[in-house]
Every structure is written in structure tokens, then in C-alpha cells.
Design an enzyme around this catalytic site. Structure first.
Site, PDB file in Angstrom:
ATOM      1  N   GLU A 169       0.677  -0.946   0.299  1.00  0.00           N
ATOM      2  CA  GLU A 169      -0.149  -0.055  -0.190  1.00  0.00           C
ATOM      3  C   GLU A 169       0.887   1.129   0.290  1.00  0.00           C
ATOM      4  O   GLU A 169       0.637   1.916   0.887  1.00  0.00           O
ATOM      5  CB  GLU A 169      -1.082   0.591   1.213  1.00  0.00           C
ATOM      6  CG  GLU A 169      -2.151  -1.446   1.347  1.00  0.00           C
ATOM      7  CD  GLU A 169      -3.323  -1.208   2.200  1.00  0.00           C
ATOM      8  OE1 GLU A 169      -3.031  -0.355   3.372  1.00  0.00           O
ATOM      9  OE2 GLU A 169      -4.115  -2.099   2.328  1.00  0.00           O
ATOM     10  N   HIS A 246      -9.968  -5.866  -2.550  1.00  0.00           N
ATOM     11  CA  HIS A 246     -11.407  -6.016  -2.036  1.00  0.00           C
ATOM     12  C   HIS A 246     -12.979  -5.488  -2.584  1.00  0.00           C
ATOM     13  O   HIS A 246     -12.263  -4.227  -2.448  1.00  0.00           O
ATOM     14  CB  HIS A 246     -10.552  -5.289  -0.439  1.00  0.00           C
ATOM     15  CG  HIS A 246     -10.087  -5.850   0.280  1.00  0.00           C
ATOM     16  ND1 HIS A 246      -9.653  -6.964   1.166  1.00  0.00           N
ATOM     17  CD2 HIS A 246      -8.234  -5.774   0.809  1.00  0.00           C
ATOM     18  CE1 HIS A 246      -8.648  -7.724   1.429  1.00  0.00           C
ATOM     19  NE2 HIS A 246      -8.130  -6.375   0.636  1.00  0.00           N
TER      20      HIS A 246
HETATM   21  C1  XIL Z   1      -6.204  -6.646   8.478  1.00  0.00           C
HETATM   22  C2  XIL Z   1      -6.634  -8.642   8.771  1.00  0.00           C
HETATM   23  O1  XIL Z   1      -7.410  -8.985   7.862  1.00  0.00           O
HETATM   24  C3  XIL Z   1      -7.218  -7.750  10.161  1.00  0.00           C
HETATM   25  O2  XIL Z   1      -7.225  -9.367  10.646  1.00  0.00           O
HETATM   26  C4  XIL Z   1      -6.301  -6.903  10.322  1.00  0.00           C
HETATM   27  O3  XIL Z   1      -7.036  -6.409  11.507  1.00  0.00           O
HETATM   28  C5  XIL Z   1      -5.681  -5.221  10.162  1.00  0.00           C
HETATM   29  O4  XIL Z   1      -5.150  -6.134   8.481  1.00  0.00           O
HETATM   30  N1  XIL Z   1      -4.875  -5.062   3.278  1.00  0.00           N
HETATM   31  C6  XIL Z   1      -4.149  -5.846   3.917  1.00  0.00           C
HETATM   32  C7  XIL Z   1      -3.915  -6.745   5.010  1.00  0.00           C
HETATM   33  O5  XIL Z   1      -2.518  -5.155   3.138  1.00  0.00           O
HETATM   34  O6  XIL Z   1      -3.046  -7.064   5.912  1.00  0.00           O
HETATM   35  C8  XIL Z   1      -5.245  -6.334   5.265  1.00  0.00           C
HETATM   36  O7  XIL Z   1      -5.868  -7.006   6.525  1.00  0.00           O
HETATM   37  C9  XIL Z   1      -6.139  -6.344   5.021  1.00  0.00           C
HETATM   38  C10 XIL Z   1      -6.353  -4.640   4.023  1.00  0.00           C
END
Ligand code: XIL
Length: 469
Positions: A169, A246
Site C-alpha cells: 500500500e 477487496h
Molecule cells: C487485515 C487483517 O485481516 C485484520 O485482521 C487486521 O486487523 C487488519 O489487517 N490490506 C492488507 C491486509 O494488506 O494486511 C489487511 O489485513 C486487509 C487490508
């Protein structure tokens, strides 16, 4: 834009790497063993189907998930790639400067190895889940801290991981760099430095940049594209770009495929790394059907892009997903419901991968299952009673279920069981094939185990999910 680029050595290598002939043979054998009318039902896994198409299908689990037998049974049988959900992040692995803790992630690595799954390391350099000691460092010390973190963590897992999300990110939505501790200290040069440091510590792991909202063509994906282009032209070790994916129901971007293709044209692989598809709750038949379409679109897109190496779903079932906690009012984002029953999106995913979930359940079929297990140090016996709670007489039945990881059937009575591990189908025999409404029948089996003596899960009778008592 949608023209295939023929000049890519890397993608075709990766496609072959996941297209092992042995896997195809196993999948074909499992299909051949299935009784007529159940072709491809039990014994079909996302993993085997994906591998037969030359890609992987993965999931993410966290430490707490390892204690959930239903979850681990599905994770270990249906998925061929594993990402630790949180355990490789900086706040867990180096909570204070110079003191490393790999124990939580090591447990997930062991689970993956025990199930012959590959692993994606996630993630080394990220603004989030970053301990405050890093963001509190004077900028002049951040580079050394980042390099030390990468070197130690990558060295710890050297040779064990398929890939690393080295930087996660890095961009804002408008395509500018996120002003995090790393960018503030080093400018955009932190990305190349992180990749070079990771490559020095494990030259065989595939190195990725990973981000969200870069699936379609937009200012953020343009920025990622320009970064990848510049890194490749400088000879920086970079193997792939991860698209978190997502998604919101019905919003898989129309430019998804063309966008992936412009990246592979730069000589990198692409992967779907954190797939979910969130639904505004409560989910309805209509929304679950749309979700089935969305999942199929994602899979078909990856299959259509040479150099798309695989797809990882973020979490195993709806109960494990991060979505409800992060996007209030949304959920039901994965392939499995809260009881690990496959949802319509599971069936559409199997179909997109070239498999079949078999005939739809016989109308009027419903069922109840009770089971008892008697275990000793290395073995167990299991007695299962299935009741036809529906309105239709079954002339021949097949009870599908998932065996916990490590259990292997050695013999059975009053039903024949195939295959001996994973997704098993118990077939009626000549003397118990008729099951009238309200009637029950019992069968059993003996199995070896490696410590997990939990009962099977996810029963379905002639395709209809059963309740368990
Ligand atoms: C999320 C996890 O699933 C959660 O348990 C945690 O609280 C926050 O992070 N992008 C990513 C992941 O790269 O690492 C994230 O995972 C979701 C968004």
C-alpha cells in the site's frame, strides 16, 4: 490494450510451475472414482482445479484460526497457497527494535507445510500495523531500521516462501506516494531499497508490491504502473504486483483484465492477493447470486491473463473475514458461510476453474447428522447416523463431508468411502440405499490421525447441506 503480449519469459514459467501434471492426474482420478451422477462433487477442490489450470488458489488464516477444526479442514483441503493474515506484519515480528518474534508466523508456516501448501509472506514494509517505535524514529535512522527488519525476517523464512509482499500500500488514491515513515525518510527510493534488501536475504522468493484499488485503470494503478516500469528499467529485483481485490458487490472494474495485462507487459507477474466481495447485510438470494458472478469474473480474468499466477481469498469463511469489523453493515464476503458451507460463489468458482459441483440437490432433500468419535493415540473410529428430514424418498444416497487434516480412512462399514482423506463421499450399499422421509441409517469408519481427532464437518446428503446435532 487487450492484446496478449507474447514476449514474456516470466509468466509462462510461473504458469508451468503451477500446472504440475501430477496434480491433474490426481484430480482426474478423484473424478473417476465418484459415483455416477456425482461427477466432480466430492473430491473436487478449488486447489486441485486451479492447479490443473496452472494457477494457485489460496487463503489467509491467522493464529487463532488454527484452533478451529472446521476452518482448518477446509483451509487444508481446498486451498493450495496460504498467507498469514497478521503474523508476519512488523508489529508482531519486531515489536521493539531489534527484538524479533517469529513464533506466531512459524505456527502458520508449519500448518501450510503439513498440508503441502505454498506460502505468501505478508508483509515487510507497510504504514499500518507498524509499531510506534518505527514511526517515532528520527528520519535518518529509518533506512537502517527498515533494512535490518527486512534482512532478519526474510532470512528467517529463507527458502520456505513462494513470495513476499515486500511493500504494501505505498500509494494514496490520487496516485501520490503515501507520506508514511519510509517515504518521509527516504522518498520513493525506499521501494527499490526494500526490494534489493529482500532479494539479498532470499534470492529465490518472488518479490511483490501489493496495493488495493489498483484493480481497474485509475490514477492509483497508473502510479503503480509507472513505479513498476521505472523499477524494471533500473534492474531492481521485482517479480510481481499484488492486487488486493477487496471488492464491493457488483463492482469488479470493467478494466480489470486490460489493467492486469498492461502490468504483465512490463515483465512482471500479477496475483490477486486478498480477494473478498462484500455484501450489504443481510445477504439475499439476489446478492449471493451477484457475488457468484463476481467471483467467476475474477477467476476468469486471472485465467485469461498470461502471467496471472494465482488468487488468494482473504479469510476462509464469512465468520473469519475482516470485512464486518472494518466495513460496518457489510459482510458475507467469502466463498463459505459462517458454518463453512459452500455458498453460490463457491459453485461458480468451481465452474470457472473448469470443475463441476455435481447435480443440484434432489428437490425436497434435507438431512440431519449425528456422529460420535472414539479416539486413541494414533487412531479413531467414527459412527455416523444420517436422518432424511426431507419429503423425498432417496433411492441411493451419498453423504459428503470434510475430514479433519491428518485423518485417513483405513476401513469402513455400511458405506463405502472415497477418497480416504479431505473431501470424502460415503456411498450407500445395496442393503441401505433406500432412505424414506424420517428414516435414519448408520455407518462408520476407522481412521488414522496425527493428533486432530475432531469429527468430520460440512455434511451434505445428495448435494443438500445437513444440520448437525
Ligand atoms: C487485515 C487483517 O485481516 C485484520 O485482521 C487486521 O486487523 C487488519 O489487517 N490490506 C492488507 C491486509 O494488506 O494486511 C489487511 O489485513 C486487509 C487490508
Amino acid at each position: 490494450m487487450s492484446v496478449r503480449t507474447p514476449r514474456l519469459p516470466r509468466p509462462s514459467r510461473a504458469r508451468r510451475a503451477f500446472g504440475a501434471a501430477a496434480v491433474t492426474a490426481v484430480a482426474a482420478l478423484a473424478a473417476a472414482l465418484l459415483p455416477t451422477g456425482q461427477a466432480g462433487a466430492a473430491g473436487t477442490t478449488l486447489r486441485s482445479l486451479a492447479e490443473a489450470r496452472g494457477i494457485y488458489f489460496g487463503t489467509a488464516i491467522t493464529q487463532g484460526d488454527l484452533g478451529n477444526p472446521a476452518l482448518t479442514a477446509v483451509a487444508g483441503s481446498q486451498f493450495g497457497m496460504l498467507t498469514p493474515g497478521n503474523e508476519m506484519k512488523w508489529d508482531t515480528t519486531e515489536p521493539s527494535q531489534g527484538s524479533f518474534n517469529f513464533a506466531p508466523a512459524d505456527r502458520i508456516v508449519s500448518f501450510a507445510q503439513g498440508n503441502a501448501m505454498k506460502l505468501r509472506g505478508h508483509t515487510l514494509v507497510w504504514h499500518s500495523q507498524l509499531p510506534s517505535w518505527v514511526s517515532g524514529l528520527p528520519p535518518v535512522q529509518v533506512k537502517a531500521a527498515m533494512e535490518n527488519h527486512i534482512t532478519n525476517e526474510v532470512a528467517h523464512y529463507k527458502g520456505k516462501l513462494y513470495s513476499w509482499d515486500v511493500v504494501n500500500e505505498p500509494f494514496n488514491e490520487d496516485g501520490s506516494f503515501r507520506a508514511d515513515a519510509f517515504y518521509n525518510a527516504m522518498g520513493n527510493g525506499f521501494v527499490a531499497d526494500a526490494l534489493r534488501t529482500a532479494h539479498a536475504a532470499d534470492p529465490t522468493a518472488k518479490l511483490y508490491l501489493n496495493d488495493y484499488n489498483i484493480e481497474g485503470q485509475n490514477p492509483k494503478s497508473d502510479a503503480m504502473y509507472n513505479l513498476v516500469k521505472s523499477l524494471k528499467s533500473q534492474g531492481v529485483p521485482l517479480d510481481g504486483v499484488g492486487f488486493q481485490a477487496h471488492f464491493i458487490l457488483g463492482q469488479v472494474p470493467s478494466t480489470f483484465k486490460a489493467n492486469l495485462q498492461r502490468f504483465t507487459a512490463l515483465g512482471v507477474n500479477v496475483a490477486i492477493t486478498e480477494l473478498d466481495d462484500r455484501i450489504q447485510l443481510p445477504a439475499s438470494t439476489t446478492s449471493l447470486t451477484q457475488q457468484a458472478n463476481d467471483y467467476a469474473t475474477v477467476i476468469n480474468t486471472c485465467l485469461a491473463v498470461t502471467g496471472c499466477v494465482g488468487i488468494t481469498q482473504w479469510g476462509v469463511g464469512d465468520a473469519d473475514s475482516w470485512i464486518p469489523g472494518t466495513f460496518p453493515g457489510y459482510g458475507a464476503a467469502t466463498l463459505y458461510d459462517a458454518d463453512y458451507r459452500p455458498k453460490p460463489a463457491y459453485a461458480s468458482s468451481v465452474t470457472a476453474l473448469g470443475g463441476s459441483t455435481g447435480p443440484s440437490p434432489t428437490p425436497g432433500t434435507s438431512c440431519k447428522v449425528t456422529s460420535t468419535v472414539n479416539a486413541w493415540n494414533t487412531g479413531l473410529t467414527e459412527d455416523i447416523t444420517v436422518t432424511n428430514t426431507g419429503s423425498t424418498t432417496l433411492n441411493g444416497w451419498s453423504l459428503a463431508f470434510t475430514l479433519p487434516v491428518g485423518q485417513t480412512v483405513t476401513n469402513s462399514w455400511n458405506a463405502s468411502l472415497i477418497p480416504a482423506t479431505g473431501q470424502v463421499a460415503a456411498q450407500s450399499t445395496s442393503y441401505n440405499s433406500t432412505l424414506a422421509p424420517g428414516a435414519s441409517t448408520s455407518f462408520g469408519f476407522q481412521a488414522t490421525h496425527t493428533g486432530n481427532t475432531s469429527p468430520p464437518a460440512l455434511f451434505s446428503l445428495n448435494g443438500a447441506p445437513c444440520t448437525t446435532a
